[in-house]
Motif scaffolding. Structure first.
Motif, mmCIF file in Angstrom:
data_model
loop_
_atom_site.group_PDB
_atom_site.id
_atom_site.type_symbol
_atom_site.label_atom_id
_atom_site.label_comp_id
_atom_site.label_asym_id
_atom_site.label_seq_id
_atom_site.Cartn_x
_atom_site.Cartn_y
_atom_site.Cartn_z
ATOM 1 N N LEU A 1 -5.877 51.760 7.675
ATOM 2 C CA LEU A 1 -6.419 51.901 9.030
ATOM 3 C C LEU A 1 -6.644 53.382 9.258
ATOM 4 C CD1 LEU A 1 -4.111 49.467 11.083
ATOM 5 C CD2 LEU A 1 -6.290 48.956 9.962
ATOM 6 N N LYS A 2 -7.882 53.724 9.704
ATOM 7 C CA LYS A 2 -8.249 55.139 9.761
ATOM 8 C C LYS A 2 -8.501 55.590 11.189
ATOM 9 C CE LYS A 2 -10.365 54.854 5.224
ATOM 10 N NZ LYS A 2 -11.594 54.508 4.528
ATOM 11 N N ASN A 3 -7.494 56.160 11.797
ATOM 12 C CA ASN A 3 -7.675 56.833 13.082
ATOM 13 C C ASN A 3 -8.352 55.922 14.125
ATOM 14 O OD1 ASN A 3 -7.217 59.169 14.487
ATOM 15 N ND2 ASN A 3 -9.295 59.941 14.163
ATOM 16 N N ILE A 4 -7.821 54.728 14.301
ATOM 17 C CA ILE A 4 -8.442 53.754 15.203
ATOM 18 C C ILE A 4 -7.999 53.980 16.639
ATOM 19 C CG2 ILE A 4 -8.498 51.301 15.838
ATOM 20 C CD1 ILE A 4 -8.466 50.586 12.930
ATOM 21 N N THR A 5 -8.977 54.135 17.505
ATOM 22 C CA THR A 5 -8.710 54.192 18.945
ATOM 23 C C THR A 5 -9.474 53.026 19.566
ATOM 24 O OG1 THR A 5 -8.325 56.568 18.959
ATOM 25 C CG2 THR A 5 -9.023 55.587 21.038
ATOM 26 N N LEU A 6 -8.740 52.189 20.290
ATOM 27 C CA LEU A 6 -9.354 50.942 20.773
ATOM 28 C C LEU A 6 -8.582 50.475 22.005
ATOM 29 C CD1 LEU A 6 -11.310 48.538 19.926
ATOM 30 C CD2 LEU A 6 -9.373 47.586 18.699
ATOM 31 N N SER A 7 -9.327 50.053 23.027
ATOM 32 C CA SER A 7 -8.696 49.509 24.237
ATOM 33 C C SER A 7 -9.218 48.107 24.472
ATOM 34 C CB SER A 7 -9.141 50.335 25.438
ATOM 35 O OG SER A 7 -8.165 51.170 25.847
ATOM 36 N N ILE A 8 -8.321 47.158 24.532
ATOM 37 C CA ILE A 8 -8.740 45.789 24.833
ATOM 38 C C ILE A 8 -8.050 45.405 26.128
ATOM 39 C CG2 ILE A 8 -8.817 43.410 24.003
ATOM 40 C CD1 ILE A 8 -8.629 44.477 21.175
ATOM 41 N N GLY A 9 -8.832 45.319 27.196
ATOM 42 C CA GLY A 9 -8.211 45.144 28.503
ATOM 43 C C GLY A 9 -8.438 43.789 29.126
ATOM 44 N N GLU A 10 -9.581 43.206 28.844
ATOM 45 C CA GLU A 10 -9.922 41.974 29.557
ATOM 46 C C GLU A 10 -9.455 40.741 28.812
ATOM 47 O OE1 GLU A 10 -14.148 41.667 30.345
ATOM 48 O OE2 GLU A 10 -14.123 43.841 30.643
ATOM 49 N N PRO A 11 -9.010 39.726 29.547
ATOM 50 C CA PRO A 11 -8.729 38.458 28.883
ATOM 51 C C PRO A 11 -10.010 37.936 28.234
ATOM 52 C CG PRO A 11 -7.974 38.414 31.159
ATOM 53 C CD PRO A 11 -8.759 39.668 30.992
ATOM 54 N N GLY A 12 -9.872 37.270 27.122
ATOM 55 C CA GLY A 12 -11.058 36.740 26.436
ATOM 56 C C GLY A 12 -10.672 36.288 25.044
ATOM 57 N N ILE A 13 -11.589 35.571 24.409
ATOM 58 C CA ILE A 13 -11.382 35.218 23.006
ATOM 59 C C ILE A 13 -12.210 36.204 22.189
ATOM 60 C CG2 ILE A 13 -11.510 33.411 21.255
ATOM 61 C CD1 ILE A 13 -11.349 31.331 23.471
ATOM 62 N N TYR A 14 -11.500 37.008 21.420
ATOM 63 C CA TYR A 14 -12.123 38.069 20.627
ATOM 64 C C TYR A 14 -12.144 37.628 19.166
ATOM 65 C CZ TYR A 14 -11.176 41.198 24.600
ATOM 66 O OH TYR A 14 -11.142 41.782 25.832
ATOM 67 N N CYS A 15 -13.239 37.940 18.495
ATOM 68 C CA CYS A 15 -13.295 37.621 17.069
ATOM 69 C C CYS A 15 -13.219 38.927 16.273
ATOM 70 C CB CYS A 15 -14.597 36.895 16.773
ATOM 71 S SG CYS A 15 -14.774 36.490 15.047
ATOM 72 N N LEU A 16 -12.288 38.967 15.335
ATOM 73 C CA LEU A 16 -12.146 40.151 14.474
ATOM 74 C C LEU A 16 -12.775 39.832 13.128
ATOM 75 C CD1 LEU A 16 -10.888 42.958 13.856
ATOM 76 C CD2 LEU A 16 -8.779 41.762 13.237
ATOM 77 N N LEU A 17 -13.839 40.566 12.814
ATOM 78 C CA LEU A 17 -14.543 40.336 11.552
ATOM 79 C C LEU A 17 -14.414 41.554 10.659
ATOM 80 C CD1 LEU A 17 -18.001 38.876 12.702
ATOM 81 C CD2 LEU A 17 -16.021 37.608 11.883
ATOM 82 N N GLY A 18 -14.366 41.307 9.372
ATOM 83 C CA GLY A 18 -14.349 42.398 8.401
ATOM 84 C C GLY A 18 -14.369 41.804 7.011
ATOM 85 N N ARG A 19 -14.825 42.561 6.068
ATOM 86 C CA ARG A 19 -14.852 42.080 4.684
ATOM 87 C C ARG A 19 -13.422 41.952 4.150
ATOM 88 N NH1 ARG A 19 -19.085 44.971 0.922
ATOM 89 N NH2 ARG A 19 -18.614 43.084 -0.239
ATOM 90 N N ASN A 20 -13.293 41.329 3.012
ATOM 91 C CA ASN A 20 -11.974 41.251 2.378
ATOM 92 C C ASN A 20 -11.444 42.662 2.195
ATOM 93 O OD1 ASN A 20 -13.389 38.651 0.558
ATOM 94 N ND2 ASN A 20 -11.578 38.368 1.799
ATOM 95 N N GLY A 21 -10.207 42.861 2.596
ATOM 96 C CA GLY A 21 -9.583 44.160 2.406
ATOM 97 C C GLY A 21 -9.963 45.196 3.445
ATOM 98 N N ALA A 22 -10.703 44.784 4.497
ATOM 99 C CA ALA A 22 -11.159 45.761 5.497
ATOM 100 C C ALA A 22 -10.006 46.297 6.356
ATOM 101 C CB ALA A 22 -12.212 45.123 6.399
ATOM 102 N N GLY A 23 -8.921 45.508 6.464
ATOM 103 C CA GLY A 23 -7.772 45.961 7.251
ATOM 104 C C GLY A 23 -7.425 45.045 8.423
ATOM 105 N N LYS A 24 -7.994 43.840 8.457
ATOM 106 C CA LYS A 24 -7.779 42.937 9.600
ATOM 107 C C LYS A 24 -6.302 42.553 9.756
ATOM 108 C CE LYS A 24 -10.651 39.918 7.862
ATOM 109 N NZ LYS A 24 -11.065 40.677 6.677
ATOM 110 N N THR A 25 -5.714 42.056 8.657
ATOM 111 C CA THR A 25 -4.307 41.629 8.728
ATOM 112 C C THR A 25 -3.411 42.810 9.068
ATOM 113 O OG1 THR A 25 -4.684 39.833 7.183
ATOM 114 C CG2 THR A 25 -2.421 40.603 7.380
#
Ligand SMILES: Nc1ncnc2c1ncn2[C@@H]1O[C@H](COP(=O)(O)OP(=O)(O)OP(=O)(O)O)[C@@H](O)[C@H]1O
Length: 283
Positions: free
Chosen positions: A17-41
């Motif tokens: 994970l490289k210097n991630i800045t992220l704000s998730i504020g609203e209720p909702g169903i979010y989908c996290l996409l990324g290639r194999n090994g992208a860092g999702k898990t």
């Protein structure tokens, strides 16, 4: 509110994970996409406090998350989740006892809907059934943040459709932040409101699905016409075959003319353009 500030995670020499800045504020169903090994898990486990990050900070509703945080307010389920080898009914009872906001009615209804046998021991369930039980427990916990890591991996097509319905129902009953990582992109599109794309450990895209539907287009034609039409637009990819060029944009589309073909991009094609590097994932 999930707040990530300059989050970096290294495993040995590899920065995942490289210097991630992220704000998730609203209720909702979010989908996290990324290639194999992208860092999702890695990202989801870090938000859940299952592992510590190397630097930066993660807060959920103002509480800093580390492996020692008690009561994180986050429920995380990975595919191939393990549980004690107890009868399913007993697992549900334990979950109900340890979660003050546990929704027994929802859990019982889902057990019935998916014809899950409460008497069966967890290890005797099929892979799909195990995942379904884990997901039901996770959703019924009613925590403010629900993280589902590739939940549909062991499901057949009918189970997947029912799973998406269950997710929507659970969200409508109790709006909160639900983040689902998946590789089966088109299927989940009807269920989600927001999309997070992670690529090689960095957040590449975070916006609504509606933004993709209204701004992701491919524009084909002769090179000079495509270049003229897209000169000031945000181009995310390009293909050239013979004299014909296709530009993929995430922007307001140009005016349709006789010399251009303009088509909306499917979610899957948008994802491919955003992260589709040739030659595998480099670090
Ligand atoms: N415990 C670990 N030790 C060392 N490297 C790890 C560890 N866990 C994950 N990695 C590496 O970190 C990178 C990101 O892995 P992660 O599991 O987060 O990816 P992912 O996006 O979930 O992938 P997939 O879609 O294939 O499940 C990979 O290169 C992986 O090999």
């Amino acid at each position: 509110m999930i707040e990530l500030k300059q989050v970096t995670k290294q495993y040995g020499q590899a920065t995942v994970l490289k210097n991630i800045t992220l704000s998730i504020g609203e209720p909702g169903i979010y989908c996290l996409l990324g290639r194999n090994g992208a860092g999702k898990t890695t990202l989801l486990k870090s938000i859940a406090g299952y592992q510590n990050i190397t630097s930066g900070s993660i807060q959920v509703d103002g509480k800093t998350i580390t492996t020692s945080t008690l009561d994180t307010g986050v429920s995380y389920i990975e595919n191939f989740a393990k549980h004690f080898n107890l009868p399913v009914r007993k697992l549900l009872r334990i979950a109900s006892e340890v979660n003050p906001n546990y929704d027994d009615d929802f859990a019982s209804e889902m057990m019935e809907r998916f014809e899950l046998d409460g008497k069966k021991k967890f290890h005797h369930l099929s892979l799909g059934m195990k995942t379904m039980v884990s997901t039901i427990i996770c959703l019924a916990s009613n925590k403010e943040v629900i993280l589902l890591d590739e939940p549909v991996l062991g499901f057949d097509a009918i189970m997947r459709v029912e799973f998406y319905d269950m997710l929507t129902e659970s969200f409508q009953k109790h709006p909160r932040m639900i983040i689902v990582s998946t590789h089966i992109i088109e299927e989940i599109a009807k269920t989600i409101q927001k999309l997070i794309i992670i690529d090689k450990g960095s957040i590449r895209f975070f916006d609504t699905l509606q933004a993709v539907e209204t701004k992701a287009f491919c524009i084909s034609g002769l090179q000079k016409d495509v270049e003229a039409a897209t000169r000031n637009l945000n181009i995310i990819g390009q293909d050239a075959v013979g004299g014909l060029v296709t530009s993929y944009i995430f922007d307001n589309p140009p005016e349709q003319t006789a010399s251009l073909e303009i088509q909306p991009l499917s979610l899957q094609d948008f994802f491919i353009q955003m992260v589709g590097h040739k030659g595998g994932v480099k670090r």
